[in-house]
Write an enzyme that holds these catalytic residues in place. Structure first.
Site, PDB file in Angstrom:
ATOM      1  N   ARG A  46      13.700   6.683  19.258  1.00 28.50           N
ATOM      2  CA  ARG A  46      13.571   6.724  17.800  1.00 28.50           C
ATOM      3  C   ARG A  46      14.457   5.643  17.174  1.00 28.50           C
ATOM      4  O   ARG A  46      14.115   5.052  16.155  1.00 28.50           O
ATOM      5  CB  ARG A  46      13.938   8.116  17.253  1.00 28.50           C
ATOM      6  CG  ARG A  46      13.914   8.165  15.736  1.00 28.50           C
ATOM      7  CD  ARG A  46      13.803   9.548  15.111  1.00 28.50           C
ATOM      8  NE  ARG A  46      14.376  10.625  15.864  1.00 28.50           N
ATOM      9  CZ  ARG A  46      15.682  10.892  15.966  1.00 28.50           C
ATOM     10  NH1 ARG A  46      16.572  10.125  15.350  1.00 28.50           N
ATOM     11  NH2 ARG A  46      16.097  11.912  16.682  1.00 28.50           N
ATOM     12  N   TYR A  98      -1.786   0.609  -5.174  1.00 24.64           N
ATOM     13  CA  TYR A  98      -2.457   1.476  -4.204  1.00 24.64           C
ATOM     14  C   TYR A  98      -2.236   2.955  -4.580  1.00 24.64           C
ATOM     15  O   TYR A  98      -1.108   3.361  -4.868  1.00 24.64           O
ATOM     16  CB  TYR A  98      -1.927   1.171  -2.797  1.00 24.64           C
ATOM     17  CG  TYR A  98      -2.394   2.160  -1.773  1.00 24.64           C
ATOM     18  CD1 TYR A  98      -3.755   2.420  -1.602  1.00 24.64           C
ATOM     19  CD2 TYR A  98      -1.496   2.871  -0.985  1.00 24.64           C
ATOM     20  CE1 TYR A  98      -4.194   3.353  -0.671  1.00 24.64           C
ATOM     21  CE2 TYR A  98      -1.935   3.790  -0.049  1.00 24.64           C
ATOM     22  CZ  TYR A  98      -3.283   4.028   0.087  1.00 24.64           C
ATOM     23  OH  TYR A  98      -3.720   4.955   1.001  1.00 24.64           O
ATOM     24  N   ASP A 170       5.398  -5.276  -2.607  1.00 25.29           N
ATOM     25  CA  ASP A 170       4.360  -4.905  -1.635  1.00 25.29           C
ATOM     26  C   ASP A 170       3.469  -6.138  -1.479  1.00 25.29           C
ATOM     27  O   ASP A 170       2.700  -6.496  -2.379  1.00 25.29           O
ATOM     28  CB  ASP A 170       3.575  -3.700  -2.164  1.00 25.29           C
ATOM     29  CG  ASP A 170       2.492  -3.235  -1.196  1.00 25.29           C
ATOM     30  OD1 ASP A 170       2.048  -4.047  -0.362  1.00 25.29           O
ATOM     31  OD2 ASP A 170       2.064  -2.068  -1.303  1.00 25.29           O
ATOM     32  N   LYS A 195      -3.119  -3.557   7.656  1.00 27.01           N
ATOM     33  CA  LYS A 195      -4.109  -4.455   7.055  1.00 27.01           C
ATOM     34  C   LYS A 195      -4.101  -5.815   7.763  1.00 27.01           C
ATOM     35  O   LYS A 195      -4.429  -5.887   8.925  1.00 27.01           O
ATOM     36  CB  LYS A 195      -3.832  -4.559   5.550  1.00 27.01           C
ATOM     37  CG  LYS A 195      -3.619  -3.177   4.882  1.00 27.01           C
ATOM     38  CD  LYS A 195      -4.852  -2.318   4.951  1.00 27.01           C
ATOM     39  CE  LYS A 195      -4.675  -0.836   4.719  1.00 27.01           C
ATOM     40  NZ  LYS A 195      -3.590  -0.316   3.974  1.00 27.01           N
TER      41      LYS A 195
HETATM   42  O1  P1T Z   1      -2.122   3.052   4.810  1.00 23.71           O
HETATM   43  P1  P1T Z   1      -0.705   2.622   5.000  1.00 23.71           P
HETATM   44  O2  P1T Z   1      -0.473   1.755   6.187  1.00 23.71           O
HETATM   45  O3  P1T Z   1       0.263   3.777   4.944  1.00 23.71           O
HETATM   46  O4  P1T Z   1      -0.338   1.650   3.772  1.00 23.71           O
HETATM   47  C1  P1T Z   1      -0.348   2.078   2.446  1.00 23.71           C
HETATM   48  C2  P1T Z   1      -0.632   0.929   1.513  1.00 23.71           C
HETATM   49  C3  P1T Z   1       0.414   0.317   0.835  1.00 23.71           C
HETATM   50  N1  P1T Z   1       0.209  -0.724  -0.003  1.00 23.71           N
HETATM   51  C4  P1T Z   1      -1.020  -1.229  -0.201  1.00 23.71           C
HETATM   52  C5  P1T Z   1      -1.193  -2.374  -1.138  1.00 23.71           C
HETATM   53  C6  P1T Z   1      -2.125  -0.664   0.444  1.00 23.71           C
HETATM   54  O5  P1T Z   1      -3.333  -1.199   0.217  1.00 23.71           O
HETATM   55  C7  P1T Z   1      -1.929   0.442   1.313  1.00 23.71           C
HETATM   56  C8  P1T Z   1      -3.085   1.118   1.984  1.00 23.71           C
HETATM   57  N2  P1T Z   1      -4.316   0.878   1.352  1.00 23.71           N
HETATM   58  C9  P1T Z   1      -5.520   1.366   1.740  1.00 23.71           C
HETATM   59  C10 P1T Z   1      -5.695   2.233   2.747  1.00 23.71           C
HETATM   60  C11 P1T Z   1      -6.666   0.880   0.945  1.00 23.71           C
HETATM   61  O6  P1T Z   1      -7.813   0.955   1.395  1.00 23.71           O
HETATM   62  O7  P1T Z   1      -6.414   0.385  -0.165  1.00 23.71           O
END
Ligand code: P1T
Length: 379
Positions: A46, A98, A170, A195
């Site tokens: 961890r 988001y 972000d 992403k």
């Molecule tokens: O899904 P995750 O890895 O926990 O990330 C969250 C997140 C944070 N910031 C942005 C700009 C994001 O687009 C996302 C996740 N977004 C999607 C799943 C989506 O389809 O927009």
């Protein structure tokens, strides 16, 4: 070092025990110690894992940062940043972001006494006006998800720095290939690694990058204490994904531009949200702080019909109807009912996210095939 070389070599060295050119997947939960406290820098997985260490080195390098930390998801990385705060502290954030970030802020952290103030961050004066003695963090998303709004990162840093307010960005939509917020004055960069960094729709992961050693120590303490760490297999997949980030991003940008321009000329299409249009309100700032405009865009149909939008969303064949973005394959998404469903309807509509909005994550297939698919679906 030039971009292409950086992405291919970032973080990785031949494995010291075997010479393996690819960092092995150290699938272990613990490490044997010679005597209590006598170990090789690894005690418990961890806290540390060699595959994750290589990835964290790579994350830091590709954002020109001194340090980076990997998390089990993008929201886990965001969660760690908010855990730097205490009850009574205030965060200024974008009114378009988001939906999962909004949900984390409003549904999880507000009840612990942290206050979130949502403003249109594209007008930097809105941030200045919202700052008070309790303000500890400004949280930006640029470009925003899903309306592609652009905020001037260095202009915001010029406000936050003298007041010792943390600035977190972000950077998921841009990726480090297009924008490097620490170079523009941000204190923390967050990515949903799920992403563009992963790039192949096969991993959920997040990360944070920072320059300050004190900030790194505080966030590392949160990472190991709260335990939202990614497993070594996922770290390996992302190490592999990063090696082609530059090649993929070039193709995403090229296809994104072609599709944005084609949509804009289509007689049945209304507004297209893409920062590469010269009349986009954020164009000048995007041109200044980004190297290109990316593969994300949103649009509405000219008649603004929700039923028609639903039909288009269900009619594409190459664009798969799914949440997420940034993979090599193209996705189509209905933010109002999918990725942004946790934002109350009145809030969404007030900020321009209507029920008829369609979002595209343009992949790296042949642009002609993608256009043909959209043309057939729009009808
Ligand atoms: O899904 P995750 O890895 O926990 O990330 C969250 C997140 C944070 N910031 C942005 C700009 C994001 O687009 C996302 C996740 N977004 C999607 C799943 C989506 O389809 O927009």
């Amino acid at each position: 070092m030039k971009e292409a070389t950086k992405y291919i070599h970032a973080g990785t060295e031949p494995d010291p025990s075997t010479g393996a050119i690819m960092t092995p997947i150290y699938q272990t939960s613990t490490y044997v110690q010679a005597a209590p406290g006598k170990h090789k820098g690894y005690e418990y997985a961890r806290s540390q894992n060699p595959t994750r260490t290589a990835l964290e080195r790579a994350f830091a390098e590709i954002e020109n940062a001194n340090y980076a930390l990997a998390f089990s998801s993008g929201v886990a990385a965001t969660d760690a940043v908010i855990k730097l705060l205490a009850p009574g502290d205030e965060v200024i954030c974008a009114n378009d972001m988001y939906g999962g970030t909004y949900r984390l802020f409003t549904k999880v952290f507000e009840k612990f006494g942290i206050k979130f103030i949502y403003v249109d961050t594209t007008k930097v004066s809105n941030i200045s006006k919202a700052i008070n003695n309790q303000t500890k963090l400004v949280w930006l998303e640029t470009p925003t998800n899903p309306l592609m709004n652009i905020t001037d990162i260095s202009a915001v840093a010029a406000i936050t720095k003298p007041k010792d307010i943390l600035l977190a960005v972000d950077n998921t939509f841009a990726s480090p290939y297009l924008q490097n917020p620490i170079d523009l004055g941000a204190d923390i960069i967050m990515h949903s690694v799920t992403k563009y960094l992963g790039g192949h729709s096969d991993v959920i992961q997040g990360c944070l990058m920072m320059n300050s050693p004190e900030l790194r120590d505080k966030l590392y303490f949160i990472q190991k204490s709260c335990g939202a760490v990614p497993g070594p297999m996922d770290c390996f997949l992302v190490l592999r994904g990063i090696k082609t980030l530059h090649v993929r991003m070039k193709a995403h940008c090229e296809n994104g531009a072609k599709i944005a321009q084609w949509l804009r000329r289509h007689p049945k299409i209304g507004k297209v949200y893409w920062p590469g249009f010269e009349d986009h309100p954020g164009y000048a700032v995007a041109k200044k702080q980004m190297r290109d405009f990316g593969g994300m865009l949103s649009f509405v149909l000219k008649n603004d019909s929700v039923e028609e939008a639903m039909r288009v969303l269900s009619s594409t064949k190459l664009f798969s109807l799914a949440e997420s973005l940034g993979g090599v394959e193209s996705l189509i998404n209905h933010p109002a009912s999918m990725t942004h469903a946790s934002i109350p309807k009145e809030e969404r509509i007030k900020n321009g996210l209507t029920d008829s909005l369609i979002r595209l994550s343009v992949g790296i297939e042949d642009a002609d095939d993608l256009i043909e698919d959209l043309n057939r679906a729009i009808g």
